[in-house]
Write a protein that holds these residues in place. Structure first.
Motif, short mmCIF file in Angstrom:
data_model
loop_
_atom_site.label_atom_id
_atom_site.label_comp_id
_atom_site.label_asym_id
_atom_site.label_seq_id
_atom_site.Cartn_x
_atom_site.Cartn_y
_atom_site.Cartn_z
N LYS A 86 0.85 -1.19 0.00
CA LYS A 86 0.00 0.00 0.00
C LYS A 86 0.88 1.24 0.00
O LYS A 86 1.87 1.28 0.71
CB LYS A 86 -0.89 -0.01 1.24
N GLY A 131 -12.35 -6.06 7.91
CA GLY A 131 -12.83 -5.72 9.26
C GLY A 131 -11.84 -4.88 10.02
O GLY A 131 -11.91 -4.79 11.25
N THR A 132 -10.93 -4.20 9.32
CA THR A 132 -9.88 -3.46 10.05
C THR A 132 -10.42 -2.21 10.73
O THR A 132 -9.91 -1.81 11.76
CB THR A 132 -8.71 -3.07 9.12
#
Ligand code: UDP
Length: 239
Positions: A86, A131-132
Motif C-alpha cells: 500500500k 474488518g480493520t
C-alpha cells in the motif's frame, strides 16, 4: 446481485467457520511504553495496534475549544499490511475511516471534562484481512480506557454481511472481496446505541434485520473480550 464464486459449501465458509461464528480474537492492553494508553488486537489474520496521547496541548492552537477536548483519531494502514504494497500515507479511504472512528468515539469520551486540550488516538493496521476499521475502533477504545480517559462505556464493534446469498458474521477478506454485502457496526454496549454503521452492498429489509441482530450480538461478544483484556492488565495492580 449474488456472486459466482462459491464461498459457502454445505454451510461451511471458506475458512471453516459456521455462519454465526467469529474469527479467533486476541486482545491485549498496555502493549506500548510511550503512549499513555495502548492496546493490540489480533482478529483472525488482522493485526492492529492503537496508542493514545493526551489530554494534551492543542496544536495548532487555533483548533482549541474552550468547552471541550478535541478528539483526533488517525487510522493508518502500513505499506506491508496488504498483499500489494500500500502506498504509504493517508488516502481517501483512511481519511474516511479516521473520520467515522473519530465521530464514533466522540460519543463515549467525556470531552467536556478536558476543555482546551486534544486527545490523539493512533490506529496502525499491521496486517489487514477485512474488518480493520472495526478491529481498529475496538483497539482504540481499549487504548483510551488504558489511558484512563473518562468514558461512558467502551465502544465494541463487529461486521456482518451477505455471502452467496446467506447472512454471515465477521467477514474475512475473501468474503469481503467476493461477497454481496458487508455491514460494519460499532455500538455503546450498555445501551446498544449505534455509533458507527456503514453498508457496502444491498440487503433486503429482512436480510438487513437479520444481519443487524447478528452483528449486535457479535459486538456484545467482543465487548466481553474487551472487559477481560482490561481486567487482565489491572487485576494485580492497586488502582
Ligand atoms: N484492502 C487492501 N488494500 C487497500 C484497502 C483494503 O488490500 O488499499 C483489503 C484489506 O484486507 C481490508 C479489506 O480489503 O481489510 C477490506 O477493506 P474495507 O475497505 O472493506 O475495510 P475494512 O473491512 O478493513 O474495515
Amino acid at each position: 446481485m449474488e456472486t459466482e464464486k462459491k464461498l459457502i459449501v454445505d454451510g461451511v465458509r471458506v475458512d471453516g467457520r459456521k455462519w454465526d461464528e467469529l474469527r479467533d480474537i486476541k486482545m491485549k492492553v498496555g502493549v506500548l511504553k510511550n503512549p499513555v494508553g495502548s492496546a493490540s488486537i489480533e482478529w483472525g489474520k488482522n493485526k492492529v495496534i492503537a496508542g493514545v496521547y493526551g489530554p494534551r496541548e492543542v496544536i495548532p492552537k487555533f483548533e482549541e475549544d474552550s468547552t471541550k477536548a478535541i478528539l483526533k483519531c488517525e487510522y493508518n494502514m502500513a505499506p506491508f499490511s496488504v498483499e500489494d504494497r500500500k502506498r504509504p500515507g493517508p488516502d481517501r479511504r483512511s481519511v474516511e475511516i479516521s473520520k467515522v472512528i473519530t465521530e464514533a468515539l466522540s460519543s463515549v469520551v467525556l470531552l467536556e471534562e478536558f476543555p482546551n486540550t486534544q486527545i490523539n488516538v493512533y490506529i496502525e493496521i499491521l496486517r489487514a484481512d477485512a474488518g480493520t476499521r472495526i478491529a481498529g475502533i475496538t483497539a482504540a477504545s481499549l487504548a483510551l480506557a488504558d489511558a484512563g480517559v473518562p468514558m461512558k462505556d467502551l465502544v465494541a464493534g463487529c461486521t456482518s454481511g451477505k455471502v452467496n446469498g446467506e447472512i454471515v458474521l465477521d467477514l474475512c477478506k475473501e468474503e469481503d472481496n467476493y461477497g454481496d454485502c458487508d455491514l460494519p457496526v460499532a455500538i455503546i454496549p450498555k445501551n446498544k446505541e449505534i455509533v458507527l454503521l456503514q453498508m457496502d452492498g444491498i440487503l433486503t429489509k429482512e436480510e438487513f434485520n437479520k444481519a443487524f441482530d447478528l452483528v449486535v450480538d457479535g459486538a456484545m461478544n467482543v465487548y466481553e473480550m474487551q472487559k477481560k483484556a482490561l481486567y487482565e492488565k489491572y487485576k494485580n495492580k492497586d488502582v
